[in-house]
Design an enzyme around this catalytic site. Structure first.
Site, PDB file in Angstrom:
ATOM      1  CG  ASN A   9      -1.704   1.246   1.408  1.00 20.04           C
ATOM      2  OD1 ASN A   9      -1.734   2.086   0.502  1.00 20.04           O
ATOM      3  ND2 ASN A   9      -2.358   1.400   2.548  1.00 20.04           N
ATOM      4  CD1 TRP A  10       3.430   1.154  -3.164  1.00 16.79           C
ATOM      5  CD2 TRP A  10       3.358   2.536  -4.932  1.00 16.79           C
ATOM      6  NE1 TRP A  10       4.129   0.565  -4.177  1.00 16.79           N
ATOM      7  CE2 TRP A  10       4.103   1.373  -5.284  1.00 16.79           C
ATOM      8  CE3 TRP A  10       3.187   3.531  -5.887  1.00 16.79           C
ATOM      9  CZ2 TRP A  10       4.668   1.219  -6.557  1.00 16.79           C
ATOM     10  CZ3 TRP A  10       3.730   3.363  -7.155  1.00 16.79           C
ATOM     11  CH2 TRP A  10       4.475   2.227  -7.483  1.00 16.79           C
ATOM     12  CE  LYS A  11      -0.162   3.213   4.841  1.00 14.15           C
ATOM     13  NZ  LYS A  11      -0.066   3.295   6.286  1.00 14.15           N
ATOM     14  CG  HIS A  95      -5.773   1.976   5.361  1.00  7.60           C
ATOM     15  ND1 HIS A  95      -5.318   2.894   6.260  1.00  7.60           N
ATOM     16  CD2 HIS A  95      -4.758   1.084   5.175  1.00  7.60           C
ATOM     17  CE1 HIS A  95      -4.067   2.583   6.603  1.00  7.60           C
ATOM     18  NE2 HIS A  95      -3.710   1.488   5.956  1.00  7.60           N
ATOM     19  CD  GLU A  97      -2.862   5.517   6.858  1.00 17.88           C
ATOM     20  OE1 GLU A  97      -2.850   5.555   5.618  1.00 17.88           O
ATOM     21  OE2 GLU A  97      -1.948   4.987   7.526  1.00 17.88           O
ATOM     22  CD  GLU A 167      -3.438  -2.391   7.302  1.00 17.00           C
ATOM     23  OE1 GLU A 167      -2.482  -2.744   6.616  1.00 17.00           O
ATOM     24  OE2 GLU A 167      -3.897  -1.234   7.279  1.00 17.00           O
ATOM     25  N   GLY A 173       2.612   2.347  10.790  1.00 17.12           N
ATOM     26  CA  GLY A 173       3.558   3.448  10.632  1.00 17.12           C
ATOM     27  C   GLY A 173       4.254   3.843  11.923  1.00 17.12           C
ATOM     28  CB  SER A 212       5.338  -1.745  11.973  1.00 17.00           C
ATOM     29  OG  SER A 212       4.927  -0.408  12.201  1.00 17.00           O
TER      30      SER A 212
HETATM   31  P1  13P Z   1       3.109   0.392   7.678  1.00 15.19           P
HETATM   32  O1  13P Z   1       3.622  -0.896   7.078  1.00 15.19           O
HETATM   33  O2  13P Z   1       3.842   1.594   7.183  1.00 15.19           O
HETATM   34  O3  13P Z   1       3.011   0.313   9.161  1.00 15.19           O
HETATM   35  O4  13P Z   1       1.607   0.566   7.134  1.00 15.19           O
HETATM   36  C1  13P Z   1       0.734  -0.491   7.212  1.00 15.19           C
HETATM   37  C2  13P Z   1      -0.488  -0.138   6.451  1.00 15.19           C
HETATM   38  O5  13P Z   1      -1.212   0.759   6.811  1.00 15.19           O
HETATM   39  C3  13P Z   1      -0.774  -0.903   5.224  1.00 15.19           C
HETATM   40  O6  13P Z   1      -2.039  -0.628   4.739  1.00 15.19           O
END
Ligand code: 13P
Length: 251
Positions: A9-11, A95, A97, A167, A173, A212
């Site tokens: 997931n590049w966000k 997600h 976020e 998640e 993150g 993470s």
């Molecule tokens: P990180 O791997 O940066 O913690 O993010 C996980 C995530 O939100 C994947 O969708």
């Protein structure tokens, strides 16, 4: 069908030049590996170039969000059929976020899940608790509610054409990964909960862990019986890290 999978997931990261370098390196690094499904979920504007670079490879591409609506006066939104124009096979929904920063509640997430499936796209449904919820002992309740909203709208059988990603919000993150045992406990809870209604669906469900995941901790997470792979944020932006995580699942 339950399968091993690593999804990036590049966000909201990347640009045309960096993406090309990243994709070229990942394609080379994963060349010839076929037992595991590989996927990158990229920002909308990069779908055409990523599609172009990944078609005829063993890596699929997808989006990170979609509208719950089919079409109409929804300024700034992207529909499932638009994602289909770029041959997206997967889309992330719910997600954390999106839930916390953009106010998507369980019902909206369920509508997006249904919109994706309506267009033949596999939703990757994210569920997970915040640190406060974990400390309050409500992890299972939170996840049950997140799943229940989807099952209520789309039915438990819909999970045959979906992927679930656990998640924990406190692990995203933050560098603070759930321990393999903590993650396994929740994955088993999800699978067992669904099995109460439909054992076949539960047995066939792919459940990814996200939060993470790094090259250094991927193997121990992936060794757990109910962890079928990972949804990778930060480490999916570094070619060698992403390749190493993919290879950890492949072993
Ligand atoms: P990180 O791997 O940066 O913690 O993010 C996980 C995530 O939100 C994947 O969708």
């Amino acid at each position: 069908m339950r399968r091993k999978m690593v999804a990036g997931n590049w966000k909201m990261h990347g640009n045309l030049l960096e993406n090309k370098k990243l994709i070229d390196a990942v394609v080379t690094g994963l060349n010839g590996l076929h037992e595991v499904g590989f996927l990158v979920c990229v920002p909308y504007p990069y779908l055409p170039s990523v599609q172009n670079a990944l078609q005829n490879t063993n890596i699929a591409w997808g989006a990170q969000n979609l509208s719950q609506y089919e079409k109409g006066a929804y300024t700034g939104e992207i529909s499932a059929s638009m994602l289909n124009d770029f041959m997206c096979r997967y889309v992330i929904v719910g997600h954390s976020e999106r839930r916390t920063l953009f106010g998507e509640d369980n019902h909206v997430v369920a509508e997006k899940y249904q919109a994706a499936q309506g267009a033949g796209i596999i939703p990757i449904l994210c569920v997970g608790e915040t640190l406060n919820q974990r400390e309050a002992g409500t992890t299972e309740q939170v996840i049950e509610e997140q799943l229940a909203a989807v099952i209520k709208l789309a039915g438990v059988e819909s999970l045959v054409k979906a992927i679930v990603a656990y998640e924990p919000v406190w692990a995203i993150g933050t560098g603070r990964t759930a321990s393999p045992e903590q993650a396994q406990e929740v994955h088993a809870f999800i699978r067992e909960g669904i099995a109460k209604t439909n054992a076949n669906v539960a047995n066939g469900l792919t459940i990814l862990y996200g939060g993470s995941v790094k090259a250094s901790n991927a193997s121990e997470l992936f060794d757990m019986p109910d962890i079928d792979g990972g949804l990778i944020g930060g480490a999916s932006l570094v070619a060698n890290d992403f390749i190493a995580i993919c290879r950890a699942l492949h072993q």
